[in-house]
Design an enzyme around this catalytic site. Structure first.
Site, short mmCIF file in Angstrom:
data_model
loop_
_atom_site.label_atom_id
_atom_site.label_comp_id
_atom_site.label_asym_id
_atom_site.label_seq_id
_atom_site.Cartn_x
_atom_site.Cartn_y
_atom_site.Cartn_z
CB CYS A 48 -23.80 -17.38 -8.22
SG CYS A 48 -23.36 -16.44 -7.02
CB CYS A 50 -20.68 -14.14 -5.20
SG CYS A 50 -20.31 -15.76 -4.37
CB CYS A 53 -20.38 -19.67 -6.50
SG CYS A 53 -21.34 -19.41 -5.31
N1 GSH Z 1 -20.06 -9.76 -2.98
C1 GSH Z 1 -19.66 -10.87 -2.46
C2 GSH Z 1 -21.19 -11.61 -2.12
C3 GSH Z 1 -20.73 -12.91 -1.55
C4 GSH Z 1 -22.13 -13.62 -1.32
O1 GSH Z 1 -23.05 -13.03 -0.52
N2 GSH Z 1 -22.44 -14.57 -1.95
C5 GSH Z 1 -23.72 -15.20 -1.67
C6 GSH Z 1 -24.10 -15.95 -2.97
S1 GSH Z 1 -23.22 -17.39 -3.18
C7 GSH Z 1 -23.89 -16.08 -0.60
O2 GSH Z 1 -24.88 -16.41 -0.26
N3 GSH Z 1 -22.91 -16.26 0.24
C8 GSH Z 1 -22.77 -17.04 1.29
C9 GSH Z 1 -21.62 -17.77 1.41
O3 GSH Z 1 -20.88 -17.62 0.53
O4 GSH Z 1 -21.42 -18.61 2.33
C10 GSH Z 1 -18.75 -11.52 -3.06
O5 GSH Z 1 -18.75 -11.46 -4.36
O6 GSH Z 1 -17.79 -12.39 -2.43
ZN ZN Z 2 -22.22 -17.49 -5.11
#
Ligand code: GSH
Ligand code: ZN
Ligand code: ZN
Length: 187
Positions: A48, A50, A53
Site C-alpha cells: 500500500c 498511501c 499505512c
Molecule cells: N491518497 C490517500 C489515500 C488514503 C486511503 O484512501 N487509504 C486507503 C488504503 S489504507 C484506505 O482505505 N484508507 C482508510 C483509512 O486510512 O482509514 C493517502 O495517501 O493518504
Molecule cells: Zn494504506
C-alpha cells in the site's frame, strides 16, 4: 537505482506456506515490546502506497494483509498502544514509543468490518502469504515521490509479478461497491 519498494518485495517474493498456523508480531522497541498474536495466515496481503499505512524505514510502500478480528489478540504490553487517528476508517493501533503500527481495526459499518490490518514483517515466522498486488500506487506522489519516476515503480512491481492499482484491486473495489449498493438498496 530503482527505489526500495519494501524489503518483502525488492528481491522477489517468497511464497507463503499452506496451512500456516500464524505467529506473533512485535513492535520495534528494544524492551517491553508490544506483542500481538495472530491465529492463522493473512489474506489479501498487498503493498500500500498511501500516506496512512506504516512503512519500514527506507521503504516507499507498506505491506499489509487482513485477518479476522477474532484471530488477533494483544498478548503483551498493550498499555503502549494508542489509536493514531480516531476519525479514520481504519483505527491504527501504534506503539507510542517506536511508532510501529501493530494492527488496524474498523469499528464503523464498512465492507471490511471484522477484518484487522496487519504487517507480517513484524513477525519472525516464515510462511505468511506473500503480497498479491500493489494498491494506492499513485499516492506515493502525495508524499513527495517524483511523478516522473512512477514508471520505474510500476515496472519494479511488474518484474516481481505484482499488478499495480491506484486504489484497491478489482475484487476488493467490487466488494466495497457491493456494500454501498446494498446500503442504498440498489442490490
Ligand atoms: N491518497 C490517500 C489515500 C488514503 C486511503 O484512501 N487509504 C486507503 C488504503 S489504507 C484506505 O482505505 N484508507 C482508510 C483509512 O486510512 O482509514 C493517502 O495517501 O493518504
Ligand atoms: Zn494504506
Ligand atoms: Zn514499540
Amino acid at each position: 537505482m530503482a527505489p526500495s519498494l519494501h524489503p518483502l518485495i525488492d528481491n522477489g517474493l517468497t511464497k507463503g506456506a499452506e496451512n500456516f498456523p500464524g505467529g506473533k508480531l512485535y513492535c520495534h522497541c528494544a524492551d517491553r515490546k508490544v506483542e500481538v498474536t495472530l491465529k492463522g495466515n493473512v489474506l489479501h496481503n498487498h503493498a500500500c502506497g498511501c500516506s496512512q499505512c506504516w512503512k519500514p524505514a527506507g521503504a516507499l510502500f507498506a505491506v499489509i494483509g487482513v485477518i479476522p478480528v477474532d484471530n488477533v489478540s494483544v498478548t503483551a504490553n498493550q498499555d503502549k498502544l494508542t489509536v493514531l487517528d480516531k476519525n479514520a476508517t481504519i483505527l491504527r493501533h501504534a506503539c507510542k514509543q517506536c511508532g510501529v503500527h501493530l494492527y488496524g481495526r474498523i469499528e464503523k459499518e464498512h465492507a471490511f468490518k471484522g477484518l484487522d490490518f496487519v504487517h507480517v514483517e513484524l513477525s519472525n515466522e516464515k510462511g505468511w502469504q506473500e503480497p498479491q498486488f500493489a494498491a494506492f500506487v499513485s499516492s506515493v506522489i502525495e508524499q513527495g515521490f517524483p511523478p516522473d519516476k512512477m514508471d520505474e515503480v510500476r515496472s519494479k512491481f511488474k518484474s516481481v509479478g505484482l499488478e499495480t492499482y491506484d486504489a484497491l484491486s478489482p475484487p476488493l473495489m467490487d466488494a466495497l461497491a457491493t456494500f454501498t449498493a446494498k446500503r442504498l438498496q440498489k442490490l
